[in-house]
Motif scaffolding. Sequence first.
Motif, PDB file in Angstrom:
ATOM      1  N   GLY A  20     103.454  78.859  62.953  1.00 31.21           N
ATOM      2  CA  GLY A  20     104.303  80.042  62.956  1.00 31.21           C
ATOM      3  C   GLY A  20     105.668  79.764  63.550  1.00 31.21           C
ATOM      4  N   HIS A  23     107.869  78.145  60.995  1.00 28.51           N
ATOM      5  CA  HIS A  23     108.316  79.181  60.055  1.00 28.51           C
ATOM      6  C   HIS A  23     109.477  79.969  60.657  1.00 28.51           C
ATOM      7  CE1 HIS A  23     106.953  83.206  57.915  1.00 28.51           C
ATOM      8  NE2 HIS A  23     108.253  83.085  57.940  1.00 28.51           N
ATOM      9  N   LEU A  74      95.521  83.998  62.687  1.00 26.29           N
ATOM     10  CA  LEU A  74      96.731  84.511  62.056  1.00 26.29           C
ATOM     11  C   LEU A  74      97.572  85.336  63.027  1.00 26.29           C
ATOM     12  CD1 LEU A  74      95.373  85.391  58.500  1.00 26.29           C
ATOM     13  CD2 LEU A  74      96.666  83.374  59.224  1.00 26.29           C
ATOM     14  N   GLU A  77      99.592  82.867  64.688  1.00 21.19           N
ATOM     15  CA  GLU A  77     100.707  82.461  63.822  1.00 21.19           C
ATOM     16  C   GLU A  77     101.859  83.463  63.910  1.00 21.19           C
ATOM     17  OE1 GLU A  77     101.377  81.537  59.082  1.00 21.19           O
ATOM     18  OE2 GLU A  77      99.461  80.959  60.001  1.00 21.19           O
ATOM     19  N   VAL A  78     101.524  84.743  63.962  1.00 15.19           N
ATOM     20  CA  VAL A  78     102.551  85.779  64.099  1.00 15.19           C
ATOM     21  C   VAL A  78     103.321  85.609  65.406  1.00 15.19           C
ATOM     22  CG1 VAL A  78     102.948  88.266  64.349  1.00 15.19           C
ATOM     23  CG2 VAL A  78     101.327  87.428  62.634  1.00 15.19           C
ATOM     24  N   GLN A  96     104.339  92.463  59.611  1.00 16.21           N
ATOM     25  CA  GLN A  96     103.198  92.086  58.776  1.00 16.21           C
ATOM     26  C   GLN A  96     102.559  93.300  58.090  1.00 16.21           C
ATOM     27  OE1 GLN A  96     103.163  88.785  58.771  1.00 16.21           O
ATOM     28  NE2 GLN A  96     104.589  88.885  60.518  1.00 16.21           N
ATOM     29  N   THR A 159     106.425  84.287  50.319  1.00 13.11           N
ATOM     30  CA  THR A 159     106.527  85.290  51.376  1.00 13.11           C
ATOM     31  C   THR A 159     107.916  85.895  51.423  1.00 13.11           C
ATOM     32  OG1 THR A 159     105.912  85.723  53.681  1.00 13.11           O
ATOM     33  CG2 THR A 159     107.283  83.772  53.266  1.00 13.11           C
ATOM     34  N   ILE A 164     103.474  86.475  57.190  1.00 10.94           N
ATOM     35  CA  ILE A 164     102.559  85.346  57.041  1.00 10.94           C
ATOM     36  C   ILE A 164     102.215  85.073  55.585  1.00 10.94           C
ATOM     37  CG2 ILE A 164     101.574  85.535  59.352  1.00 10.94           C
ATOM     38  CD1 ILE A 164      99.192  87.020  58.113  1.00 10.94           C
ATOM     39  N   ARG A 198      95.657  86.078  53.479  1.00  9.89           N
ATOM     40  CA  ARG A 198      95.606  84.741  54.064  1.00  9.89           C
ATOM     41  C   ARG A 198      94.181  84.362  54.462  1.00  9.89           C
ATOM     42  NH1 ARG A 198      99.863  82.392  56.738  1.00  9.89           N
ATOM     43  NH2 ARG A 198      98.257  80.875  57.358  1.00  9.89           N
TER      44      ARG A 198
END
Length: 356
Positions: A20, A23, A74, A77-78, A96, A159, A164, A198
């Motif tokens: 994340g 990203h 996840l 990841e956020v 999200q 995305t 995500i 995901r």
Amino acid sequence: MTTERLPIVDCVSPEPRARGREHGEALRLPIREKIERWQSATAADYGEAPSSFFERLLKETGFRAAIERHTPELMEEVLGIAEGAGIDPETAYAMQLMDEEWWFGRAAHDGHCSGAAIAPSGRDVTAMGQTMDLPAWHDGAQALLKLRGKNGTPSLVFTSAGMIGLMGFSGRGLGICVNTLSGLRSRPDGLPVAFVMRGALARESATDAKRFLVGVPHASGQNYLIGDRWNVFALECSAAGAREVAAQNGRILHTNHPLVSLDLRTDAAASENSKARLSSLHAELCDAQGRTVENIKAALASRREGAAISMERRPDMGQTQLMSIGAVVYEIGGAIRGWVTGGPPSAGAWRELSFG
């Protein structure tokens, strides 16, 4: 955004938080610019200051518990996206909740994504694809994420920067497409769409992904179109669970009205545009007996009057109006191939994708 300018962010770490962060760092500017457009659009859409609207959204829903139970990696990841982009973690989390924001705020639109899947048969391999139609404020934030799981399996995920993911396919040969079903009931303690997508994409096969979709609680009405080398499935998911849409003549076509689920909102109304687009897909892929990725590309680029699949951005279009911010097509057989557009498929070229 044009296909030529569509960035591919190679997130090399298999660890969720680090992934994340990569990203967020790579897309820091488009994320921050998108947040400004998003907040302006929120005030226009819901007639409420963004700060109070999102505070209510996060306080009055219980999505976090479902995320922590079903897809905890996840949420990590956020948090990494927030760190990498240098934004507030609550803002990254709220970003999200796209589909959930729509039903919570009672958005005026009913969705506009269109998808198709062709099951493998004889020498014909699995082919599937969709348009991703979102408010125009997402335009300029499109990106592809190249992700790696802990077992090393890569995925390519389309995305809007900071999210995500919206749709994607994996190196093990699993593809997922989605489209909103706003006429189905939602639940404030379910798993949000981005996390469902995901979570399903991380599975080994379409059958495993189907099992995941049946087993999780769903926050929003959504159709999930999943396929691998052996099968294609479509599941209409809502507060009441998942209902499978049967293939017809080896094809599954879907727009934004439920075909089998009866879990309707009390104020649900049938969308004539959604029905018209479904008829357009039928004309391209059933009546014409199309079975290849080229047939799907042509179907997604169709702009029949009153039934346009590809929504082009007009010069006078407002930020809250819908447009096709991209499209994907997957071919899954002995080889796994993908194609993407960074805008309406009727207005630009396709780029071929690989896991190399």
